[in-house]
Design a protein around this motif. Structure first.
Motif, PDB file in Angstrom:
ATOM      1  N   PRO A 108       0.801  -1.227   0.000  1.00  0.00           N
ATOM      2  CA  PRO A 108       0.000   0.000   0.000  1.00  0.00           C
ATOM      3  C   PRO A 108       0.839   1.286   0.000  1.00  0.00           C
ATOM      4  O   PRO A 108       0.343   2.350  -0.331  1.00  0.00           O
ATOM      5  CB  PRO A 108      -0.808  -0.081   1.302  1.00  0.00           C
ATOM      6  N   LEU A 109       2.112   1.169   0.359  1.00  0.00           N
ATOM      7  CA  LEU A 109       2.986   2.342   0.385  1.00  0.00           C
ATOM      8  C   LEU A 109       3.587   2.654  -0.976  1.00  0.00           C
ATOM      9  O   LEU A 109       4.136   3.726  -1.195  1.00  0.00           O
ATOM     10  CB  LEU A 109       4.119   2.130   1.397  1.00  0.00           C
ATOM     11  N   LEU A 110       3.489   1.714  -1.903  1.00  0.00           N
ATOM     12  CA  LEU A 110       4.075   1.888  -3.230  1.00  0.00           C
ATOM     13  C   LEU A 110       3.064   2.548  -4.153  1.00  0.00           C
ATOM     14  O   LEU A 110       2.332   1.897  -4.875  1.00  0.00           O
ATOM     15  CB  LEU A 110       4.524   0.532  -3.789  1.00  0.00           C
ATOM     16  N   GLY A 111       3.049   3.861  -4.123  1.00  0.00           N
ATOM     17  CA  GLY A 111       2.095   4.624  -4.922  1.00  0.00           C
ATOM     18  C   GLY A 111       2.711   5.189  -6.182  1.00  0.00           C
ATOM     19  O   GLY A 111       3.914   5.066  -6.421  1.00  0.00           O
ATOM     20  N   PRO A 112       1.904   5.846  -6.990  1.00  0.00           N
ATOM     21  CA  PRO A 112       2.351   6.331  -8.302  1.00  0.00           C
ATOM     22  C   PRO A 112       3.405   7.431  -8.243  1.00  0.00           C
ATOM     23  O   PRO A 112       4.116   7.651  -9.214  1.00  0.00           O
ATOM     24  CB  PRO A 112       1.058   6.852  -8.942  1.00  0.00           C
ATOM     25  N   ASN A 113       3.553   8.111  -7.117  1.00  0.00           N
ATOM     26  CA  ASN A 113       4.527   9.197  -7.020  1.00  0.00           C
ATOM     27  C   ASN A 113       5.825   8.799  -6.335  1.00  0.00           C
ATOM     28  O   ASN A 113       6.732   9.621  -6.203  1.00  0.00           O
ATOM     29  CB  ASN A 113       3.897  10.388  -6.291  1.00  0.00           C
ATOM     30  N   LEU A 114       5.947   7.544  -5.913  1.00  0.00           N
ATOM     31  CA  LEU A 114       7.167   7.101  -5.252  1.00  0.00           C
ATOM     32  C   LEU A 114       8.314   7.066  -6.252  1.00  0.00           C
ATOM     33  O   LEU A 114       8.210   6.447  -7.305  1.00  0.00           O
ATOM     34  CB  LEU A 114       6.972   5.705  -4.643  1.00  0.00           C
ATOM     35  N   THR A 115       9.392   7.768  -5.927  1.00  0.00           N
ATOM     36  CA  THR A 115      10.561   7.790  -6.808  1.00  0.00           C
ATOM     37  C   THR A 115      11.795   7.209  -6.145  1.00  0.00           C
ATOM     38  O   THR A 115      12.695   6.743  -6.820  1.00  0.00           O
ATOM     39  CB  THR A 115      10.884   9.226  -7.275  1.00  0.00           C
ATOM     40  N   THR A 116      11.848   7.246  -4.813  1.00  0.00           N
ATOM     41  CA  THR A 116      13.033   6.781  -4.103  1.00  0.00           C
ATOM     42  C   THR A 116      12.639   5.755  -3.049  1.00  0.00           C
ATOM     43  O   THR A 116      11.775   6.019  -2.217  1.00  0.00           O
ATOM     44  CB  THR A 116      13.763   7.958  -3.425  1.00  0.00           C
ATOM     45  N   LEU A 117      13.289   4.612  -3.105  1.00  0.00           N
ATOM     46  CA  LEU A 117      13.050   3.539  -2.154  1.00  0.00           C
ATOM     47  C   LEU A 117      14.394   3.089  -1.623  1.00  0.00           C
ATOM     48  O   LEU A 117      15.241   2.634  -2.382  1.00  0.00           O
ATOM     49  CB  LEU A 117      12.322   2.379  -2.841  1.00  0.00           C
ATOM     50  N   ARG A 118      14.592   3.248  -0.330  1.00  0.00           N
ATOM     51  CA  ARG A 118      15.837   2.815   0.306  1.00  0.00           C
ATOM     52  C   ARG A 118      15.508   1.617   1.189  1.00  0.00           C
ATOM     53  O   ARG A 118      14.693   1.711   2.087  1.00  0.00           O
ATOM     54  CB  ARG A 118      16.443   3.944   1.119  1.00  0.00           C
ATOM     55  N   ILE A 119      16.169   0.521   0.914  1.00  0.00           N
ATOM     56  CA  ILE A 119      15.894  -0.726   1.616  1.00  0.00           C
ATOM     57  C   ILE A 119      17.139  -1.140   2.400  1.00  0.00           C
ATOM     58  O   ILE A 119      18.236  -1.161   1.851  1.00  0.00           O
ATOM     59  CB  ILE A 119      15.548  -1.862   0.632  1.00  0.00           C
ATOM     60  N   ARG A 120      16.931  -1.475   3.656  1.00  0.00           N
ATOM     61  CA  ARG A 120      18.008  -2.056   4.465  1.00  0.00           C
ATOM     62  C   ARG A 120      17.613  -3.490   4.772  1.00  0.00           C
ATOM     63  O   ARG A 120      16.612  -3.740   5.429  1.00  0.00           O
ATOM     64  CB  ARG A 120      18.204  -1.287   5.764  1.00  0.00           C
ATOM     65  N   SER A 121      18.412  -4.418   4.238  1.00  0.00           N
ATOM     66  CA  SER A 121      18.109  -5.830   4.463  1.00  0.00           C
ATOM     67  C   SER A 121      19.332  -6.670   4.141  1.00  0.00           C
ATOM     68  O   SER A 121      20.125  -6.332   3.258  1.00  0.00           O
ATOM     69  CB  SER A 121      16.944  -6.269   3.578  1.00  0.00           C
ATOM     70  N   ASP A 122      19.453  -7.779   4.856  1.00  0.00           N
ATOM     71  CA  ASP A 122      20.487  -8.771   4.538  1.00  0.00           C
ATOM     72  C   ASP A 122      19.944  -9.828   3.584  1.00  0.00           C
ATOM     73  O   ASP A 122      20.683 -10.661   3.101  1.00  0.00           O
ATOM     74  CB  ASP A 122      20.958  -9.466   5.824  1.00  0.00           C
ATOM     75  N   ASP A 123      18.663  -9.769   3.329  1.00  0.00           N
ATOM     76  CA  ASP A 123      17.988 -10.761   2.504  1.00  0.00           C
ATOM     77  C   ASP A 123      17.926 -10.260   1.058  1.00  0.00           C
ATOM     78  O   ASP A 123      17.076  -9.454   0.697  1.00  0.00           O
ATOM     79  CB  ASP A 123      16.577 -10.994   3.056  1.00  0.00           C
ATOM     80  N   GLU A 124      18.847 -10.736   0.233  1.00  0.00           N
ATOM     81  CA  GLU A 124      18.924 -10.267  -1.154  1.00  0.00           C
ATOM     82  C   GLU A 124      17.674 -10.618  -1.957  1.00  0.00           C
ATOM     83  O   GLU A 124      17.235  -9.835  -2.803  1.00  0.00           O
ATOM     84  CB  GLU A 124      20.173 -10.808  -1.835  1.00  0.00           C
ATOM     85  N   LEU A 125      17.094 -11.775  -1.700  1.00  0.00           N
ATOM     86  CA  LEU A 125      15.873 -12.172  -2.401  1.00  0.00           C
ATOM     87  C   LEU A 125      14.729 -11.215  -2.065  1.00  0.00           C
ATOM     88  O   LEU A 125      13.956 -10.834  -2.949  1.00  0.00           O
ATOM     89  CB  LEU A 125      15.497 -13.614  -2.060  1.00  0.00           C
ATOM     90  N   ALA A 126      14.635 -10.817  -0.814  1.00  0.00           N
ATOM     91  CA  ALA A 126      13.604  -9.855  -0.407  1.00  0.00           C
ATOM     92  C   ALA A 126      13.801  -8.525  -1.122  1.00  0.00           C
ATOM     93  O   ALA A 126      12.835  -7.904  -1.570  1.00  0.00           O
ATOM     94  CB  ALA A 126      13.614  -9.660   1.098  1.00  0.00           C
ATOM     95  N   ILE A 127      15.036  -8.089  -1.239  1.00  0.00           N
ATOM     96  CA  ILE A 127      15.315  -6.820  -1.934  1.00  0.00           C
ATOM     97  C   ILE A 127      14.862  -6.909  -3.386  1.00  0.00           C
ATOM     98  O   ILE A 127      14.223  -5.994  -3.905  1.00  0.00           O
ATOM     99  CB  ILE A 127      16.815  -6.469  -1.842  1.00  0.00           C
TER     100      ILE A 127
END
Length: 145
Positions: A108-127
């Protein structure tokens, strides 16, 4: 009012917009979500939440202990799926020991105006999964970290 909601370092202020019976003030000050999956919120309960969510342009969801229950509540009870239309920047932490279902709470957070997504994870598949979702749902998506 828009300036107050423009950038949030926590989902706490947003979920405090729900009726008081769904959250409590923690011992150290931050709000804690007191949500039972059997609870049911009616459309009117979401008015303040939705009004505030549309103002958010940047959101950080990192180490909050109740993110899972909060996002479950939003994902399955909120009457509006386009609550975060103004969101442009999202910082998200996903731990490898968390359930894969938690990725669904990001949707629900991934809307049409999202341009930047910063992900912190050790799980490469999740990324990879998160980036694919962002590319499908966010036509303006341009960066990742």
């Amino acid at each position: 009012m828009d300036i107050l909601w423009r950038s949030l370092d926590s989902v706490t202020p947003l979920f405090r917009c729900l009726p008081e019976e769904f959250w409590t003030l923690g011992r150290l000050g931050p709000a804690e979500l007191d949500y039972d999956p059997d609870d049911f919120l009616v459309d009117n309960d979401w008015k303040c939440f939705l009004r505030s969510a549309t103002r958010i342009r940047a959101l950080r969801i990192l180490d909050e202990c109740y993110v899972e229950s909060a996002m479950h509540l939003f994902a399955f009870s909120c009457p509006c799926r386009d609550a975060f239309l103004s969101l442009r920047t999202l910082h998200w932490k996903y731990n490898a020991n968390e359930t894969p279902e938690r990725l669904l709470y990001l949707t629900p957070l991934l809307g049409p105006n999202l341009t930047t997504l910063r992900i912190r994870s050790d799980d490469e598949l999740a990324i990879v999964r998160i980036l694919r979702m962002a590319q499908q749902r966010c036509p303006g998506f341009v960066s990742r970290m």
